[in-house]
Scaffold this motif. Structure first.
Motif: not given
Length: 518
Positions: A431-440, A445-454
């Motif tokens: 009721k308060t938020c949307i949860r987004v989980a991303v599992f690689l 892994r060197a200088t990886d980056k991960l983004y969620v775009i809403f």
């Protein structure tokens, strides 16, 4: 170079030949000790394929000091030299297009009878000769004496006198019949004995088959053809049209075989054909839709593909849809031609098998082609058909996605497929938020980056995720009209020194996944 040689009064060519007519079309002058010359193989016995003329054109672009052949310029073997007259006229006309001097070497076609030999001498002064160029000595033999492919005692004596006391850099020997193969014979053994103690290279022809041998550190060549009779079954078996470029220098000369026709024209792509080349290289001629459904995948659906020829030339096309991911297509392939500026559409019927929840990205193999430089040039491309659906997200339910086939991969050369890495996505809300989980799932892994775009209500928010858990919480108040979109961007970097790693997008950047809250 011309100015420098003129000032110095340099003249690097000399020959003891005193006849009025000469077996060359001109003499090379004004060259340094390091220079290049071309060895041109046999032309006779084959159909006139244009290979000889192509070789002349290419040699002009290489601008060597001179060209020398190994015999058989005309067909010969005629009962009267009046019949060989047009053959020589034709050959000399072809050689007139060569922009550097040409040195002749008689072959069995050129010297097929005493009458033809006499005619050859009338035209060119002799059938064997020598000359010096810079620090090097050139010996041009006549292997057709006595009609038995042999060298006379008189010829041996001539070359003995030429070589007597010579102490220059390198000797180049030219003959038509390879009298050195498989062993010295026909008088060549005397020439070979004179060469011992010198640095030398031997060139011959006649067999129309390429062959190389090294004897005592010296190189012996039988060259193949330059338009002569050959089945042309490939360089691997010695059957190919070519010429040899010899770089004369201190030490061992450098020799390169150059297939005729392999040289690319300077204007191969120019303002004259740039538009056509652009159309050939672009997959934009073939268009596939981006399909969005209201459910994961309908059992059957229909869509339209199109091929568009934007040029003024007739275009070949083909396409093929794979039977993959539990879906079949009818028709699954097609090919044909499009007239200039013609567009053609294709209606495709799709059928989904049981258990097919999401089709995703479907790569379509497409080809287009145009007539270019006298032959059909085809280029293969991949065009993606994308399918998606609007997701509903009821309270307390979770949407789980396994992303093994990203919709877009930037700098794909650095990404090696599912073995290199994949990711899983979970989306739910309270009721308060949307949860987004991303599992690689990543091997390195060197200088990886991960983004969620809403995105929702015209606003965009980009969240950087931690790589260990990849969980972000988006306040529910940011959702407008119960609708929002999501995308995931993963920068997969396997090397800390890499400044341009692969970027994997779950969905196309401009086509994120659509969600409706319930």
């Amino acid at each position: 170079m011309l100015l420098a040689c003129t000032l110095a009064g340099a003249q690097t060519f000399s020959s003891p030949l005193s006849t009025e007519k000469k077996p060359w079309t001109g003499v090379p002058t004004c060259q340094a000790d390091d220079y290049k010359f071309i060895v041109l193989p046999d032309k006779t016995g084959g159909s006139d394929t244009g290979a000889f003329e192509t070789a002349i054109q290419e040699i002009n672009r290489l601008a060597p000091a001179f060209v020398i052949n190994v015999g058989d310029l005309v067909e010969g073997f005629v009962s009267d030299v009046k019949y060989s007259e047009p053959q020589w006229a034709d050959m000399m006309q072809r050689l007139s297009k060569l922009e550097v001097p040409f040195f002749l070497c008689g072959g069995n076609h050129d010297l097929s009878s005493q009458a033809q030999t006499d005619d050859y001498i009338r035209r060119f002064g002799c059938t064997y000769y020598s000359f010096s160029f810079g620090p090097d000595l050139f010996l041009v033999l006549d292997t057709e004496e006595h009609s038995g492919r042999a060298i006379s005692e008189k010829q041996v004596e001539y070359f003995k006198n030429v070589m007597n006391g010579w102490n220059g850099r390198h000797i180049y020997v030219f003959m038509h019949d390879p009298l050195w193969y498989p062993q010295n014979h026909g008088g060549y053994e005397f020439i070979d004995s004179m060469l011992q103690g010198h640095q030398y290279t031997v060139f011959s022809g006649h067999t129309h088959m390429y062959y190389y041998e090294e004897r005592g550190g010296m190189e012996y060549y039988v060259v193949a053809t330059a338009g002569g009779d050959s089945e042309l079954r490939g360089a691997e078996v010695g059957e190919f049209d070519h010429y040899m470029m010899v770089s004369a220098r201190d030490g061992k000369p450098a020799i390169a075989n150059i297939p005729i026709g392999a040289m690319v024209a300077n204007d191969v792509v120019s303002n004259k054909n740039a538009a056509l080349v652009g159309a050939l290289l672009s997959s934009g001629f073939f268009k596939a839709p981006y399909l969005t459904f209201n459910q994961p995948v309908p059992e059957t659906f229909r869509f339209t593909l199109s091929a568009d020829n934007t040029t003024g030339e007739k275009m070949y096309y083909s396409f093929a849809l794979p039977e993959d991911k539990g879906i079949t297509f009818e028709p699954a392939c097609g090919e044909g031609t499009l007239d200039p500026h013609e567009t053609r559409t294709f209606t495709i019927n799709a059928k989904c098998g049981k258990g097919c929840k999401e089709v995703g990205r479907i790569p379509i193999a497409v080809t287009n082609g145009f007539e270019m430089n006298g032959s059909m040039k085809k280029v293969e491309h991949t065009v993606n058909l994308f399918t998606d659906y609007t997701r509903t997200l009821p309270l307390g339910c979770r949407d789980e996605i396994r992303c093994t086939d990203p919709y877009k991969i930037e700098e794909s050369w650095d990404y090696h497929g599912t073995d290199d890495g994949t990711f899983d996505i979970e989306v739910d809300h309270d009721k308060t938020c949307i949860r987004v989980a991303v599992f690689l799932h990543d091997d390195i892994r060197a200088t990886d980056k991960l983004y969620v775009i809403f995105q929702s209500g015209g606003q965009t928010k980009e969240y950087e995720c931690k790589l260990d858990d990849g969980v972000v919480h988006i306040p529910l108040k940011m959702v407008k009209d119960n609708k929002f979109t999501l995308n995931v961007k993963w920068i997969d970097n396997d090397d800390v020194k890499e400044l341009d790693p692969s970027v994997l997008w779950w969905r196309l950047p401009d086509k994120p996944a659509e969600y409706t809250l319930q």
